[in-house]
Scaffold this active site. Structure first.
Site, PDB file in Angstrom:
ATOM      1  N   LYS A  43      50.781  67.283  59.723  1.00 43.24           N
ATOM      2  CA  LYS A  43      51.677  66.109  58.937  1.00 43.24           C
ATOM      3  C   LYS A  43      51.107  66.244  57.387  1.00 43.24           C
ATOM      4  O   LYS A  43      50.189  66.933  56.910  1.00 43.24           O
ATOM      5  CB  LYS A  43      51.532  64.972  59.588  1.00 43.24           C
ATOM      6  CG  LYS A  43      51.505  64.877  60.958  1.00 43.24           C
ATOM      7  CD  LYS A  43      52.675  65.428  61.591  1.00 43.24           C
ATOM      8  CE  LYS A  43      52.169  65.352  63.255  1.00 43.24           C
ATOM      9  NZ  LYS A  43      53.451  66.226  64.263  1.00 43.24           N
TER      10      LYS A  43
HETATM   11  C1  LIG Z   1      53.032  65.690  65.852  1.00 40.42           C
HETATM   12  C2  LIG Z   1      53.805  64.637  66.462  1.00 40.42           C
HETATM   13  C3  LIG Z   1      53.409  63.782  67.506  1.00 40.42           C
HETATM   14  C4  LIG Z   1      51.947  63.709  67.908  1.00 40.42           C
HETATM   15  O1  LIG Z   1      51.112  63.441  66.847  1.00 40.42           O
HETATM   16  P1  LIG Z   1      49.463  63.370  67.473  1.00 40.42           P
HETATM   17  O2  LIG Z   1      49.011  62.554  66.196  1.00 40.42           O
HETATM   18  O3  LIG Z   1      48.980  64.816  67.186  1.00 40.42           O
HETATM   19  O4  LIG Z   1      49.390  62.815  68.632  1.00 40.42           O
HETATM   20  C5  LIG Z   1      54.418  62.997  68.015  1.00 40.42           C
HETATM   21  N1  LIG Z   1      55.533  63.017  67.635  1.00 40.42           N
HETATM   22  C6  LIG Z   1      56.181  63.833  66.828  1.00 40.42           C
HETATM   23  C7  LIG Z   1      57.642  64.027  66.356  1.00 40.42           C
HETATM   24  C8  LIG Z   1      55.288  64.834  66.281  1.00 40.42           C
HETATM   25  O5  LIG Z   1      55.722  65.812  65.140  1.00 40.42           O
END
Ligand SMILES: *Cc1c(COP(=O)(O)O)cnc(C)c1O
Length: 383
Positions: A188
């Site tokens: 992200k």
């Molecule tokens: C990356 C992601 C997650 C999970 O995030 P983590 O912090 O790795 O648990 C959940 N939902 C979406 C849409 C994502 O892109």
């Protein structure tokens, strides 16, 4: 172009971390307080302010934030939770953690997100919640979805994992959510290594999430530690250990300050891609919806049938130029873990899952690196 340049691999994503993060972590280490403490509290406050959220509760990652969101919203066994299949698998997994059933709905082809119409198709009398994703950073139309769900008593949980820095109706994404979950994974924009946040407009949900992330302890470890004679604690229900550490929060505070610059750079790079792709028939690039702006967490392209190469061939062509693109967003209903669930036809999800790829886009990407990607897209058409 030199041989060296040709051989340098261009990654799809790279976190932007600098000496400020190194200094912030060193300071935490020297302080001796490394677990959840004052920096987590400061990060929560800063994140809530920047996202215009009433309350923010830091957690270990977005998956645990989604789990806590479902618990505090009272979702449990026998309940159905509408989710897009077109999302990282954590979105579909989360309802199963509380004994509820994920029900897949299709998405809109231009945003990759749920809409009131796709939700309405799968709602039953057992539907208690929707997890609506801002996929790849593209803001969903939360107002429209809440206008449909709120009167029916269906809780809308915004999965804003990808969307820090995106906007909706002129405000940060998540600002109008009853509850939202965020990720600080390095894929992200804003990263703390691993990390997550839950934001909510409801003080009682925030208070319960705050306890649940810490074994449902009545007195937080930080508060106990701060007092010489620690008050006795009690455990009213079964909780979890979903805490963030002060090491992570210190990085998060620095990263939050970088967010506007990161978004501006990503949007400038995406605008350049959009210009080039506009001249290439057979390619469609994700763009802003009418009601907001995306942070281009994922700059995806759809490879349409009129393109001379299909998605796999275009990815190979890019790989030959040392460019690491990625297949587009996954479809959870096609994975073994969820394949046995019955669901409505999901034609848009399947098409986007088959035909999209994600272009390299990261803060430090140079104009020369981007030109190499653009060249490769051009030569795919005119070899
Ligand atoms: C990356 C992601 C997650 C999970 O995030 P983590 O912090 O790795 O648990 C959940 N939902 C979406 C849409 C994502 O892109």
């Amino acid at each position: 172009m030199s041989i060296d340049q040709q051989l340098t691999r261009i990654n799809v994503m790279q976190p932007w971390l600098g000496e400020e993060e190194v200094a912030a972590v060193s300071e935490v280490l020297r302080s001796g307080w490394v677990a959840q403490g004052p920096r987590v509290a400061a990060f929560e406050e800063a994140f809530a302010a920047s996202q215009q959220a009433a309350h923010a509760v830091a957690v270990s990652n977005c998956t645990t934030a989604l789990h806590l969101a479902l618990v505090v919203a009272g979702i449990g066994p026998g309940d159905e939770v509408v989710v897009p299949s077109f999302s990282f698998v954590a979105t579909a997994n989360a309802p199963t953690y509380v004994g509820a059933t994920p029900v897949f709905a299709d998405v809109d082809e231009s945003t990759g997100n749920l809409t009131p119409a796709t939700i309405a198709t799968v709602v039953t009398p057992r539907t208690r919640a929707v997890i609506a994703v801002d996929q790849g950073g593209v803001p969903l139309d939360l107002r429209a979805i809440r206008a449909w769900c709120d009167p029916r008593g269906i809780v809308v949980i915004e999965d804003a994992a990808c969307a820090a820095g995106s906007t909706s109706h002129g405000r940060p994404v998540g600002a109008e959510a009853e509850i939202a979950a965020w990720s600080f994974h390095p894929r992200k924009l804003l990263t703390t290594g691993e990390g997550g946040m839950l934001t909510t407009s409801r003080p009682e949900w925030a208070a319960r999430a705050r306890q649940l992330r810490e074994h449902a302890m009545s007195v937080s470890a930080a508060d106990r530690h701060a007092s010489v004679l620690a008050p006795p604690e009690s455990y009213a229900e079964i909780g979890f250990n979903y805490r963030m550490t002060d090491l992570q929060a210190a990085v998060g505070l620095v990263q939050l300050g970088r967010l506007p610059e990161m978004v501006a750079r990503r949007r400038a790079l995406a605008a350049r891609y959009a210009e080039v792709i506009a001249g290439l028939p057979g390619l469609r690039m994700v763009s802003d919806p009418a009601w907001g702006t995306t942070n281009f967490q994922s700059c995806w392209l759809e490879v349409l049938p009129e393109h001379p190469l299909d998605r796999e061939e275009l990815m190979m062509h890019l790989a030959d130029a040392g460019i690491s693109a990625r297949r587009g967003i996954m479809a959870a209903h096609r994975q073994p873990a969820h394949r046995d669930r019955s669901h409505v036809p999901l034609p848009v999800t399947e098409r986007l899952n088959d035909q999209t790829l994600i272009l390299p886009l990261f803060h430090q990407m140079t104009d020369a690196e981007q030109a190499r990607v653009c060249d490769a897209l051009l030569t795919a058409w005119r070899p």
